[in-house]
Write a protein that holds these residues in place. Sequence first.
Motif, PDB file in Angstrom:
ATOM      1  N   GLU A 159     -25.278 -29.529  -2.316  1.00  0.00           N
ATOM      2  CA  GLU A 159     -25.147 -28.077  -2.214  1.00  0.00           C
ATOM      3  C   GLU A 159     -23.937 -27.708  -1.364  1.00  0.00           C
ATOM      4  O   GLU A 159     -23.184 -26.792  -1.715  1.00  0.00           O
ATOM      5  CB  GLU A 159     -26.417 -27.481  -1.597  1.00  0.00           C
ATOM      6  CG  GLU A 159     -26.334 -25.981  -1.391  1.00  0.00           C
ATOM      7  CD  GLU A 159     -27.590 -25.413  -0.764  1.00  0.00           C
ATOM      8  OE1 GLU A 159     -28.661 -25.495  -1.390  1.00  0.00           O
ATOM      9  OE2 GLU A 159     -27.490 -24.880   0.360  1.00  0.00           O
ATOM     10  N   SER A 160     -23.743 -28.415  -0.265  1.00  0.00           N
ATOM     11  CA  SER A 160     -22.605 -28.139   0.620  1.00  0.00           C
ATOM     12  C   SER A 160     -21.284 -28.278  -0.125  1.00  0.00           C
ATOM     13  O   SER A 160     -20.395 -27.434   0.012  1.00  0.00           O
ATOM     14  CB  SER A 160     -22.620 -29.094   1.822  1.00  0.00           C
ATOM     15  OG  SER A 160     -23.782 -28.931   2.593  1.00  0.00           O
ATOM     16  N   LEU A 161     -21.159 -29.319  -0.920  1.00  0.00           N
ATOM     17  CA  LEU A 161     -19.939 -29.543  -1.682  1.00  0.00           C
ATOM     18  C   LEU A 161     -19.768 -28.487  -2.769  1.00  0.00           C
ATOM     19  O   LEU A 161     -18.680 -27.926  -2.946  1.00  0.00           O
ATOM     20  CB  LEU A 161     -19.937 -30.946  -2.295  1.00  0.00           C
ATOM     21  CG  LEU A 161     -18.691 -31.353  -3.066  1.00  0.00           C
ATOM     22  CD1 LEU A 161     -17.438 -31.277  -2.202  1.00  0.00           C
ATOM     23  CD2 LEU A 161     -18.862 -32.756  -3.641  1.00  0.00           C
ATOM     24  N   ALA A 162     -20.847 -28.179  -3.461  1.00  0.00           N
ATOM     25  CA  ALA A 162     -20.773 -27.205  -4.555  1.00  0.00           C
ATOM     26  C   ALA A 162     -20.402 -25.807  -4.059  1.00  0.00           C
ATOM     27  O   ALA A 162     -19.701 -25.066  -4.745  1.00  0.00           O
ATOM     28  CB  ALA A 162     -22.099 -27.157  -5.298  1.00  0.00           C
ATOM     29  N   LEU A 163     -20.840 -25.449  -2.863  1.00  0.00           N
ATOM     30  CA  LEU A 163     -20.608 -24.104  -2.338  1.00  0.00           C
ATOM     31  C   LEU A 163     -19.466 -24.029  -1.317  1.00  0.00           C
ATOM     32  O   LEU A 163     -19.263 -22.987  -0.686  1.00  0.00           O
ATOM     33  CB  LEU A 163     -21.899 -23.551  -1.718  1.00  0.00           C
ATOM     34  CG  LEU A 163     -23.076 -23.403  -2.681  1.00  0.00           C
ATOM     35  CD1 LEU A 163     -24.314 -22.902  -1.949  1.00  0.00           C
ATOM     36  CD2 LEU A 163     -22.719 -22.495  -3.850  1.00  0.00           C
ATOM     37  N   VAL A 195     -22.369 -18.211  12.704  1.00  0.00           N
ATOM     38  CA  VAL A 195     -23.131 -18.555  11.511  1.00  0.00           C
ATOM     39  C   VAL A 195     -24.040 -17.382  11.170  1.00  0.00           C
ATOM     40  O   VAL A 195     -24.625 -16.756  12.054  1.00  0.00           O
ATOM     41  CB  VAL A 195     -23.937 -19.861  11.701  1.00  0.00           C
ATOM     42  CG1 VAL A 195     -25.004 -19.740  12.771  1.00  0.00           C
ATOM     43  CG2 VAL A 195     -24.539 -20.350  10.392  1.00  0.00           C
ATOM     44  N   ASP A 196     -24.126 -17.081   9.896  1.00  0.00           N
ATOM     45  CA  ASP A 196     -25.024 -16.048   9.405  1.00  0.00           C
ATOM     46  C   ASP A 196     -26.440 -16.632   9.438  1.00  0.00           C
ATOM     47  O   ASP A 196     -26.750 -17.561   8.687  1.00  0.00           O
ATOM     48  CB  ASP A 196     -24.612 -15.661   7.979  1.00  0.00           C
ATOM     49  CG  ASP A 196     -25.518 -14.630   7.352  1.00  0.00           C
ATOM     50  OD1 ASP A 196     -26.755 -14.701   7.524  1.00  0.00           O
ATOM     51  OD2 ASP A 196     -24.975 -13.745   6.666  1.00  0.00           O
ATOM     52  N   LEU A 197     -27.290 -16.102  10.317  1.00  0.00           N
ATOM     53  CA  LEU A 197     -28.621 -16.677  10.509  1.00  0.00           C
ATOM     54  C   LEU A 197     -29.494 -16.578   9.255  1.00  0.00           C
ATOM     55  O   LEU A 197     -30.293 -17.474   8.990  1.00  0.00           O
ATOM     56  CB  LEU A 197     -29.310 -16.032  11.709  1.00  0.00           C
ATOM     57  CG  LEU A 197     -28.680 -16.364  13.070  1.00  0.00           C
ATOM     58  CD1 LEU A 197     -29.363 -15.588  14.179  1.00  0.00           C
ATOM     59  CD2 LEU A 197     -28.737 -17.857  13.341  1.00  0.00           C
ATOM     60  N   ALA A 198     -29.337 -15.520   8.476  1.00  0.00           N
ATOM     61  CA  ALA A 198     -30.110 -15.403   7.236  1.00  0.00           C
ATOM     62  C   ALA A 198     -29.684 -16.478   6.236  1.00  0.00           C
ATOM     63  O   ALA A 198     -30.532 -17.108   5.578  1.00  0.00           O
ATOM     64  CB  ALA A 198     -29.951 -14.012   6.632  1.00  0.00           C
ATOM     65  N   ALA A 199     -28.384 -16.707   6.113  1.00  0.00           N
ATOM     66  CA  ALA A 199     -27.884 -17.744   5.200  1.00  0.00           C
ATOM     67  C   ALA A 199     -28.317 -19.124   5.685  1.00  0.00           C
ATOM     68  O   ALA A 199     -28.704 -19.979   4.878  1.00  0.00           O
ATOM     69  CB  ALA A 199     -26.363 -17.668   5.090  1.00  0.00           C
ATOM     70  N   LEU A 200     -28.269 -19.344   7.005  1.00  0.00           N
ATOM     71  CA  LEU A 200     -28.707 -20.628   7.556  1.00  0.00           C
ATOM     72  C   LEU A 200     -30.191 -20.842   7.287  1.00  0.00           C
ATOM     73  O   LEU A 200     -30.598 -21.924   6.875  1.00  0.00           O
ATOM     74  CB  LEU A 200     -28.415 -20.694   9.055  1.00  0.00           C
ATOM     75  CG  LEU A 200     -28.921 -21.947   9.771  1.00  0.00           C
ATOM     76  CD1 LEU A 200     -28.302 -23.212   9.184  1.00  0.00           C
ATOM     77  CD2 LEU A 200     -28.645 -21.852  11.272  1.00  0.00           C
ATOM     78  N   ALA A 218     -20.197 -22.244   7.013  1.00  0.00           N
ATOM     79  CA  ALA A 218     -20.756 -22.389   8.366  1.00  0.00           C
ATOM     80  C   ALA A 218     -22.204 -22.866   8.338  1.00  0.00           C
ATOM     81  O   ALA A 218     -22.592 -23.760   9.105  1.00  0.00           O
ATOM     82  CB  ALA A 218     -20.631 -21.066   9.116  1.00  0.00           C
ATOM     83  N   GLU A 219     -23.029 -22.278   7.457  1.00  0.00           N
ATOM     84  CA  GLU A 219     -24.441 -22.660   7.436  1.00  0.00           C
ATOM     85  C   GLU A 219     -24.637 -24.117   7.024  1.00  0.00           C
ATOM     86  O   GLU A 219     -25.568 -24.782   7.474  1.00  0.00           O
ATOM     87  CB  GLU A 219     -25.269 -21.726   6.540  1.00  0.00           C
ATOM     88  CG  GLU A 219     -24.845 -21.676   5.091  1.00  0.00           C
ATOM     89  CD  GLU A 219     -23.791 -20.611   4.775  1.00  0.00           C
ATOM     90  OE1 GLU A 219     -23.641 -20.283   3.584  1.00  0.00           O
ATOM     91  OE2 GLU A 219     -23.121 -20.101   5.701  1.00  0.00           O
TER      92      GLU A 219
END
Length: 193
Positions: free
Chosen positions: A102-106, A156-161, A128-129
């Motif tokens: 997911e990290s790579l894709a996004l 970091v966006d806490l909702a995204a994290l 960041a997340e």
Amino acid sequence: MTGMKNTFQVINRMVEDGVIGRYAISGAVAALSYIEPTLTDDLDILISVDELATQRSSGFATLEPIFTYLRKAGYTEFKREGIVIEGWPVQFLPVANDLDAESLALAIEIEIEIGGNAPSIKVRTLRAEHVVASALRVDRPKDRIRICQFLAENAVDLAALRAVLDRHGMREAWSKFCVRTGIPDPYEVKLKP
């Protein structure tokens, strides 16, 4: 910074030449896009071995196509776990789990300013997340410090994290991190008496 720019130019050329597909900067260098600089002397590059141009379909992943390409380009020195490219030890990290995938894709494309009259260079880096979630998964002392920096600097966006942590079953690890570091858990539900 010139050495790092040259390193990124080599990595981008590897993409152009079809040696690697998508990549994303991870680790401490990825964190530099979001928080105050910390010391680092290496560069972590997340890659998908499925996208390696000469990867055999044996089911066994190897980074040999990368090293063969780099040897032909004159890069043969290793320092710790990385191959030295333009003065920077680079560790190519294959996607190992769903969080990495997911990290790579996004991952996002950014431009790094080098300074002087040098043009900026485009590179892909983790969001960041994903930097924070990856640091939580690795959980070394320096990773915990990095997470604390992200939180202290509101980087970091806490909702995204939270969404990333939930998708990857990491909420318990997050709670343990908060207890261990003494940081209030922003996701803890406070029940009113």
